[in-house]
Motif scaffolding. Structure first.
Motif, PDB file in Angstrom:
ATOM      1  N   UNK A 270      25.333 -49.219  -2.298  1.00 19.66           N
ATOM      2  CA  UNK A 270      25.240 -50.668  -2.700  1.00 19.66           C
ATOM      3  C   UNK A 270      23.708 -51.179  -2.400  1.00 19.66           C
ATOM      4  N   UNK A 271      23.350 -50.960  -1.359  1.00 24.52           N
ATOM      5  CA  UNK A 271      21.900 -51.621  -0.998  1.00 24.52           C
ATOM      6  C   UNK A 271      21.039 -50.925  -1.893  1.00 24.52           C
ATOM      7  N   UNK A 272      21.147 -49.471  -2.308  1.00 24.67           N
ATOM      8  CA  UNK A 272      20.051 -48.847  -2.987  1.00 24.67           C
ATOM      9  C   UNK A 272      20.509 -49.119  -4.480  1.00 24.67           C
ATOM     10  N   UNK A 273      21.499 -50.117  -4.916  1.00 22.52           N
ATOM     11  CA  UNK A 273      21.783 -50.277  -6.240  1.00 22.52           C
ATOM     12  C   UNK A 273      22.232 -48.881  -7.056  1.00 22.52           C
ATOM     13  N   UNK A 274      22.953 -47.912  -6.321  1.00 23.18           N
ATOM     14  CA  UNK A 274      23.157 -46.832  -6.961  1.00 23.18           C
ATOM     15  C   UNK A 274      24.805 -46.771  -7.126  1.00 23.18           C
ATOM     16  N   UNK A 275      25.308 -46.174  -7.745  1.00 21.48           N
ATOM     17  CA  UNK A 275      26.661 -45.841  -8.172  1.00 21.48           C
ATOM     18  C   UNK A 275      26.971 -45.894  -9.446  1.00 21.48           C
ATOM     19  N   UNK A 276      28.203 -45.524  -9.856  1.00 25.01           N
ATOM     20  CA  UNK A 276      29.440 -45.592  -8.990  1.00 25.01           C
ATOM     21  C   UNK A 276      29.715 -44.362  -8.043  1.00 25.01           C
ATOM     22  N   UNK A 277      30.292 -44.504  -7.229  1.00 25.41           N
ATOM     23  CA  UNK A 277      30.747 -43.568  -6.276  1.00 25.41           C
ATOM     24  C   UNK A 277      32.015 -42.933  -6.500  1.00 25.41           C
ATOM     25  N   UNK A 278      32.013 -41.419  -6.856  1.00 24.92           N
ATOM     26  CA  UNK A 278      33.294 -40.789  -7.028  1.00 24.92           C
ATOM     27  C   UNK A 278      33.461 -39.877  -6.039  1.00 24.92           C
ATOM     28  N   UNK A 279      34.518 -39.691  -5.370  1.00 27.50           N
ATOM     29  CA  UNK A 279      34.720 -38.653  -4.306  1.00 27.50           C
ATOM     30  C   UNK A 279      35.705 -37.531  -4.721  1.00 27.50           C
ATOM     31  N   UNK A 280      35.235 -36.392  -4.279  1.00 32.29           N
ATOM     32  CA  UNK A 280      36.061 -35.080  -4.666  1.00 32.29           C
ATOM     33  C   UNK A 280      36.516 -34.736  -3.371  1.00 32.29           C
ATOM     34  N   UNK A 281      37.994 -34.405  -3.172  1.00 31.77           N
ATOM     35  CA  UNK A 281      38.499 -34.013  -2.036  1.00 31.77           C
ATOM     36  C   UNK A 281      38.667 -32.608  -2.231  1.00 31.77           C
ATOM     37  N   UNK A 282      37.627 -31.716  -1.523  1.00 29.30           N
ATOM     38  CA  UNK A 282      37.627 -30.328  -1.859  1.00 29.30           C
ATOM     39  C   UNK A 282      37.232 -29.661  -0.479  1.00 29.30           C
ATOM     40  N   UNK A 283      37.772 -28.290  -0.658  1.00 28.03           N
ATOM     41  CA  UNK A 283      37.556 -27.397   0.650  1.00 28.03           C
ATOM     42  C   UNK A 283      36.109 -27.015   0.551  1.00 28.03           C
ATOM     43  N   UNK A 284      35.389 -26.539   1.613  1.00 28.15           N
ATOM     44  CA  UNK A 284      33.892 -26.374   1.476  1.00 28.15           C
ATOM     45  C   UNK A 284      33.725 -25.101   0.444  1.00 28.15           C
ATOM     46  N   UNK A 285      34.378 -24.199   0.470  1.00 30.30           N
ATOM     47  CA  UNK A 285      34.196 -23.358  -0.437  1.00 30.30           C
ATOM     48  C   UNK A 285      34.080 -23.819  -1.994  1.00 30.30           C
ATOM     49  N   UNK A 286      34.983 -24.755  -2.453  1.00 32.51           N
ATOM     50  CA  UNK A 286      35.176 -25.030  -3.521  1.00 32.51           C
ATOM     51  C   UNK A 286      34.011 -26.122  -3.887  1.00 32.51           C
TER      52      UNK A 286
ATOM     53  N   UNK B 169      22.168 -52.275  11.270  1.00 32.58           N
ATOM     54  CA  UNK B 169      23.185 -51.776  10.345  1.00 32.58           C
ATOM     55  C   UNK B 169      22.498 -51.223   9.088  1.00 32.58           C
ATOM     56  N   UNK B 170      21.502 -51.718   8.432  1.00 32.96           N
ATOM     57  CA  UNK B 170      20.921 -51.281   7.224  1.00 32.96           C
ATOM     58  C   UNK B 170      19.960 -50.097   7.571  1.00 32.96           C
ATOM     59  N   UNK B 171      19.518 -50.226   8.721  1.00 33.87           N
ATOM     60  CA  UNK B 171      18.609 -48.847   9.140  1.00 33.87           C
ATOM     61  C   UNK B 171      19.563 -47.604   9.377  1.00 33.87           C
ATOM     62  N   UNK B 172      20.455 -48.003  10.112  1.00 30.76           N
ATOM     63  CA  UNK B 172      21.378 -46.854  10.325  1.00 30.76           C
ATOM     64  C   UNK B 172      22.020 -46.422   8.927  1.00 30.76           C
ATOM     65  N   UNK B 173      22.455 -47.130   8.152  1.00 29.23           N
ATOM     66  CA  UNK B 173      23.046 -46.889   6.909  1.00 29.23           C
ATOM     67  C   UNK B 173      22.164 -45.839   6.033  1.00 29.23           C
ATOM     68  N   UNK B 174      20.934 -46.237   6.115  1.00 27.03           N
ATOM     69  CA  UNK B 174      19.926 -45.730   5.301  1.00 27.03           C
ATOM     70  C   UNK B 174      19.838 -44.358   5.913  1.00 27.03           C
ATOM     71  N   UNK B 175      19.522 -44.196   7.224  1.00 27.78           N
ATOM     72  CA  UNK B 175      19.399 -43.011   7.758  1.00 27.78           C
ATOM     73  C   UNK B 175      20.605 -42.110   7.617  1.00 27.78           C
ATOM     74  N   UNK B 176      21.812 -42.490   7.760  1.00 26.43           N
ATOM     75  CA  UNK B 176      23.139 -42.037   7.733  1.00 26.43           C
ATOM     76  C   UNK B 176      23.093 -41.402   6.396  1.00 26.43           C
ATOM     77  N   UNK B 177      22.806 -42.052   5.299  1.00 26.32           N
ATOM     78  CA  UNK B 177      22.877 -41.798   3.835  1.00 26.32           C
ATOM     79  C   UNK B 177      22.014 -40.419   3.603  1.00 26.32           C
ATOM     80  N   UNK B 178      20.809 -40.514   4.216  1.00 24.13           N
ATOM     81  CA  UNK B 178      19.899 -39.383   4.093  1.00 24.13           C
ATOM     82  C   UNK B 178      20.231 -38.077   4.843  1.00 24.13           C
ATOM     83  N   UNK B 179      21.013 -38.417   5.735  1.00 29.18           N
ATOM     84  CA  UNK B 179      21.488 -37.282   6.679  1.00 29.18           C
ATOM     85  C   UNK B 179      22.530 -36.830   6.167  1.00 29.18           C
ATOM     86  N   UNK B 180      23.683 -37.372   5.483  1.00 24.34           N
ATOM     87  CA  UNK B 180      24.893 -37.014   4.939  1.00 24.34           C
ATOM     88  C   UNK B 180      24.956 -36.326   3.421  1.00 24.34           C
TER      89      UNK B 180
END
Length: 112
Positions: A67-83, A10-21
């Protein structure tokens, strides 16, 4: 034994996904607080993102990895791709989730 392996996976997958996303630019990173992460995401693409609860597969993985990387806070912005592209170019957000390479933005893209 199986639980420990599952946790490591799970940790390995989450780190890879974070990098990919994440798709970041140096300009965006320079204009934000050191540990703050502001991401743009499409408003509703279940099961990957649910706007009302700020959760979904992608969001949960990103939150866990931050959380594992001790980064944050996370703020999400719900936007169109263009915006989202405009916000990223202006350094107002750190990255964009689910934006195609065809956007022309410089950054780090995952494979489809």
């Amino acid at each position: 034994m199986a639980r420990g392996l599952a946790t490591k996976n799970w940790l390995a997958i989450s780190k890879v996904m974070l990098c990919m996303l994440f798709m970041c630019t140096a300009n965006a990173a320079n204009n934000l607080d050191d540990n703050a992460v502001e991401l743009s995401v499409s408003a509703y693409i279940p099961p990957y993102v649910f706007k009302d609860g700020h959760h979904g597969i992608e969001i949960d993985i990103i939150k866990h990895a931050l959380e594992k990387a001790q980064l944050g806070p996370l703020t999400l912005h719900f936007l169109s791709n263009r915006r989202a592209e405009a916000q990223l170019r202006q350094g107002k957000i750190s990255g964009v989730i689910n934006i195609p390479k065809e956007s022309g933005l410089e950054g780090y893209y995952s494979e489809p």
